[in-house]
Write a protein that holds these residues in place. Structure first.
Motif, PDB file in Angstrom:
ATOM      1  N   LEU A 235     -32.091  16.386   3.253  1.00 21.44           N
ATOM      2  CA  LEU A 235     -32.874  15.342   2.578  1.00 21.44           C
ATOM      3  C   LEU A 235     -31.950  14.361   1.853  1.00 21.44           C
ATOM      4  O   LEU A 235     -32.087  13.131   1.988  1.00 21.44           O
ATOM      5  CB  LEU A 235     -33.863  15.974   1.587  1.00 21.44           C
ATOM      6  CG  LEU A 235     -34.740  14.985   0.808  1.00 21.44           C
ATOM      7  CD1 LEU A 235     -35.648  14.196   1.754  1.00 21.44           C
ATOM      8  CD2 LEU A 235     -35.594  15.713  -0.233  1.00 21.44           C
ATOM      9  N   ILE A 236     -30.994  14.909   1.120  1.00 18.38           N
ATOM     10  CA  ILE A 236     -30.056  14.044   0.375  1.00 18.38           C
ATOM     11  C   ILE A 236     -29.262  13.177   1.352  1.00 18.38           C
ATOM     12  O   ILE A 236     -29.077  11.981   1.128  1.00 18.38           O
ATOM     13  CB  ILE A 236     -29.126  14.896  -0.519  1.00 18.38           C
ATOM     14  CG1 ILE A 236     -29.939  15.520  -1.655  1.00 18.38           C
ATOM     15  CG2 ILE A 236     -27.968  14.048  -1.075  1.00 18.38           C
ATOM     16  CD1 ILE A 236     -29.198  16.585  -2.447  1.00 18.38           C
ATOM     17  N   LEU A 238     -30.203  12.118   4.323  1.00 15.78           N
ATOM     18  CA  LEU A 238     -31.069  11.066   4.869  1.00 15.78           C
ATOM     19  C   LEU A 238     -31.318   9.965   3.827  1.00 15.78           C
ATOM     20  O   LEU A 238     -31.298   8.777   4.154  1.00 15.78           O
ATOM     21  CB  LEU A 238     -32.410  11.661   5.323  1.00 15.78           C
ATOM     22  CG  LEU A 238     -32.350  12.465   6.625  1.00 15.78           C
ATOM     23  CD1 LEU A 238     -33.606  13.302   6.799  1.00 15.78           C
ATOM     24  CD2 LEU A 238     -32.161  11.533   7.818  1.00 15.78           C
ATOM     25  N   LEU A 239     -31.536  10.372   2.588  1.00 18.94           N
ATOM     26  CA  LEU A 239     -31.821   9.370   1.550  1.00 18.94           C
ATOM     27  C   LEU A 239     -30.592   8.506   1.281  1.00 18.94           C
ATOM     28  O   LEU A 239     -30.707   7.325   0.952  1.00 18.94           O
ATOM     29  CB  LEU A 239     -32.292  10.050   0.251  1.00 18.94           C
ATOM     30  CG  LEU A 239     -33.657  10.730   0.313  1.00 18.94           C
ATOM     31  CD1 LEU A 239     -33.966  11.426  -1.016  1.00 18.94           C
ATOM     32  CD2 LEU A 239     -34.766   9.738   0.648  1.00 18.94           C
ATOM     33  N   HIS A 240     -29.414   9.111   1.440  1.00 21.54           N
ATOM     34  CA  HIS A 240     -28.181   8.372   1.176  1.00 21.54           C
ATOM     35  C   HIS A 240     -27.764   7.520   2.374  1.00 21.54           C
ATOM     36  O   HIS A 240     -27.511   6.325   2.229  1.00 21.54           O
ATOM     37  CB  HIS A 240     -27.062   9.355   0.812  1.00 21.54           C
ATOM     38  CG  HIS A 240     -25.755   8.680   0.514  1.00 21.54           C
ATOM     39  ND1 HIS A 240     -25.599   7.782  -0.519  1.00 21.54           N
ATOM     40  CD2 HIS A 240     -24.552   8.766   1.135  1.00 21.54           C
ATOM     41  CE1 HIS A 240     -24.347   7.340  -0.524  1.00 21.54           C
ATOM     42  NE2 HIS A 240     -23.697   7.908   0.469  1.00 21.54           N
ATOM     43  N   GLU A 242     -29.378   7.141   5.614  1.00 20.84           N
ATOM     44  CA  GLU A 242     -30.354   6.450   6.460  1.00 20.84           C
ATOM     45  C   GLU A 242     -31.203   5.476   5.638  1.00 20.84           C
ATOM     46  O   GLU A 242     -31.256   4.282   5.912  1.00 20.84           O
ATOM     47  CB  GLU A 242     -31.250   7.474   7.160  1.00 20.84           C
ATOM     48  CG  GLU A 242     -32.194   6.837   8.173  1.00 20.84           C
ATOM     49  CD  GLU A 242     -33.007   7.886   8.912  1.00 20.84           C
ATOM     50  OE1 GLU A 242     -32.621   8.263  10.032  1.00 20.84           O
ATOM     51  OE2 GLU A 242     -34.048   8.334   8.355  1.00 20.84           O
ATOM     52  N   ALA A 243     -31.843   6.005   4.605  1.00 18.53           N
ATOM     53  CA  ALA A 243     -32.736   5.135   3.799  1.00 18.53           C
ATOM     54  C   ALA A 243     -31.945   4.308   2.789  1.00 18.53           C
ATOM     55  O   ALA A 243     -32.418   3.265   2.334  1.00 18.53           O
ATOM     56  CB  ALA A 243     -33.776   5.996   3.085  1.00 18.53           C
TER      57      ALA A 243
END
Lengths: 246, 317
Positions: A235-236, A238-240, A242-243
């Motif tokens: 999750l971290i 992807l948030l860093h 990708e998003a």
């Protein structure tokens, strides 16, 4: 005290939103219409004034004949009479100008409205109305008291609340807090029966023109499917990466 | 002719939205082939606005210690007249939404609020606005000569566009205000939902107010505001000021993390404008997963403490 409560006739919050005529018109097919939730808070506050301090309460809607069941519901909740301004409310400025005519002719001390309607969410009519009739105005009101001609009110601000003092005549744009949600009124059978006999006056438009027009509607682009992860490292990541939000 | 933006400030510092409206106004001015003027009332350092494209900054200095909508509307209108501004751009903060309709009446201008993009056309002047509680957009033509445009928070963003600006003092008459501020009760030292780029929100899945420590810790690690679903504020677990949703506060953050919130349609209406949504919920059928970008199907009590620890390590790396 003479109170006018402005009522918007809006799709129920759970309604699916669709458009017709090449996305130029709202599709009312199968949609349940209700009193605008923000207006319900203000209407209930008006009822409180009527019962505790003595007031007459008129409800008003700018809209075509299809809005009358919504006005009847407001009468069933306890308003004394209703006015419908017979025009299609295509623009907030147009609605405010029509309401201004009603306010000027009616000699109201307090005009209560919701801070916005749940359809166009424009948050423009109460402020425009107050300016047009030169009444004092409190937006986003979460508490109000009237003592003679003195008004004390609380409004929501970013990160807190502000207490203000002002005087009648006044326009108040209310929201949750001006009464609590648990105190909202539901029409009972006696109220519904009485509402049938209460006056609902239809007045014609004063002939004002709209300043804006909807050219077309569109819906947000379809969202991609949720990406499910089973651990916080992913999750971290992807948030860093990708998003790019952390 | 010019484009005028009102760059709002608080306690002598520009709000983040001031840079957004200046950025937006600069682009509109370019499209109209005119210049951009920013108006500040007891605002911050004007050079901060040059960085986003304000060629001229009108500075009003007076003894108004707090925002007053009628006074501000009158000052904005006086500035618009002085600059022959046909387009006035205002933000969508609580104060912006209070003052903009009053400016529109003073200018006899059509007003489009909740605008999310630059005009798709300037003749006719057409803007895209949020409608139906973020479930749709309306492409709206503003047909009057003068226009007031309310820009939705976090929709256009702040874009650096440095110009050689200059500031001048603007003297405006302050009318009888009608409404007097008695006191302001504002949370200090915490990030508010309105200002936050990241919001961490939790619902009934947390089982009780005693479990909010981990939510606050996660918010603290991320520099986020805390929020909650409606049932949680109704139960009194959290203050009403944290209630996010249709009748609560709207959120337009870059990242919204929902923990133990199923995602009722009224809640989603309040957070739809957020850019990236993360859901942690034990129920794989929770409607929020359909609205989310990233999800963990699992127990908040297991995953949130892990997330706090890993994020602490990530931030230190």
């Amino acid at each position: 005290m003479k109170i006018l409560v402005c009522i918007s006739h809006v799709p129920d919050t759970t309604s699916k939103i669709n458009f017709t005529d090449n996305d130029t018109k709202f599709d009312a097919n199968g949609v349940q219409f209700v009193i605008n939730p923000y207006d319900e808070f203000s209407l209930t506050r008006a009822m409180w004034f009527k019962e505790k301090q003595g007031a007459t309460v008129t409800v008003v809607n700018v809209g075509e004949a299809s809005t009358e069941p919504t006005l009847r519901k407001a009468l069933a909740i306890g308003a004394d009479d209703a006015i419908r301004v017979n025009v299609n409310p295509t623009d907030g400025f147009l609605v405010a100008k029509e309401l201004a005519t009603i306010v000027k002719n009616g000699g109201y001390d307090v005009v209560l409205a919701g801070k916005e309607s749940a359809d166009y969410n424009g948050q423009m009519v109460p402020g425009m109305l107050a300016s047009l009739v030169d009444f004092n105005f409190v937006n986003g009101c979460v508490g109000m008291e009237v003592d003679g001609t003195a008004v004390s009110a609380t409004r929501e601000i970013d990160g807190g609340e502000e207490k203000v003092s002002t005087s009648l005549p006044i326009v108040i744009a209310g929201q949750k807090g001006i009464v609590e949600e648990k105190d909202l009124r539901i029409p009972n059978m006696r109220g519904i029966m009485m509402a049938r006999k209460k006056p609902l006056n239809v007045v014609e438009s004063s002939g004002v023109t709209a300043s804006t027009a909807t050219q077309s509607f569109e819906k947000p682009a379809p969202k991609g499917a949720v990406k499910l992860v089973d651990n916080v490292d992913d999750l971290i990541n992807l948030l860093h990466n990708e998003a790019k939000v952390i | 002719m010019s484009v005028l933006v009102f760059a709002d400030s608080s306690e002598g510092k520009f709000k983040k939205t001031a840079f957004e409206v200046v950025s937006y106004g600069k682009k509109v001015a370019e499209e109209l082939g005119t210049n951009l003027v920013a108006l500040t009332i007891n605002g911050g350092d004007a050079s901060e606005l040059y960085a986003f494209g304000a060629e001229k900054v009108l500075e009003v200095k007076n003894d108004l210690s707090t925002f007053n909508a009628k006074a501000y509307a009158s000052i904005i209108n006086q500035a618009a007249e002085a600059q022959s501004a046909n387009v006035v751009v205002i933000d969508s903060s609580v104060d912006g939404l209070y003052v903009a309709p009053m400016v529109a009446v003073a200018m006899n201008a059509g007003y489009a609020s909740n605008v999310v993009a630059l005009p798709s056309s300037t003749a006719p002047f057409t803007v895209k606005r949020k409608a139906f509680s973020n479930k749709a957009f309306s492409n709206t033509i503003v047909s009057t000569d003068k226009k007031v445009i309310g820009v939705a928070k976090n929709s256009y963003g702040a874009h650096e566009n440095a110009v050689a600006g200059s500031a001048e003092t603007f003297s405006a008459n302050v009318p009888e205000m009608g409404v007097t501020s008695e006191s302001v009760d504002k949370a200090t030292g915490v990030i508010t939902i309105a200002d936050a780029d990241i919001v961490v929100s939790a619902g009934r899945g947390l089982k009780g107010p005693e479990n909010w420590g981990m939510v606050e810790e996660l918010a603290s690690v991320l520099g986020a505001a805390t929020a909650c679903s409606k049932p949680v504020s109704d139960l009194g677990w959290r203050p009403h000021s944290e209630h996010v949703g249709q009748t609560g506060k709207p959120v337009a953050s870059n990242l919204y993390i929902a923990i133990g919130i199923s995602g009722a349609i009224q809640h989603l209406a309040g957070i739809n404008a957020s850019k990236v949504k993360v859901v942690i919920n034990t129920d794989p059928e929770a409607p929020f997963f359909k609205a989310a970008d990233y999800g963990i199907v699992g127990d908040a009590f297991e995953f949130v403490p892990q997330l706090v620890e890993k994020l602490k390590a990530f931030k230190q790396a």
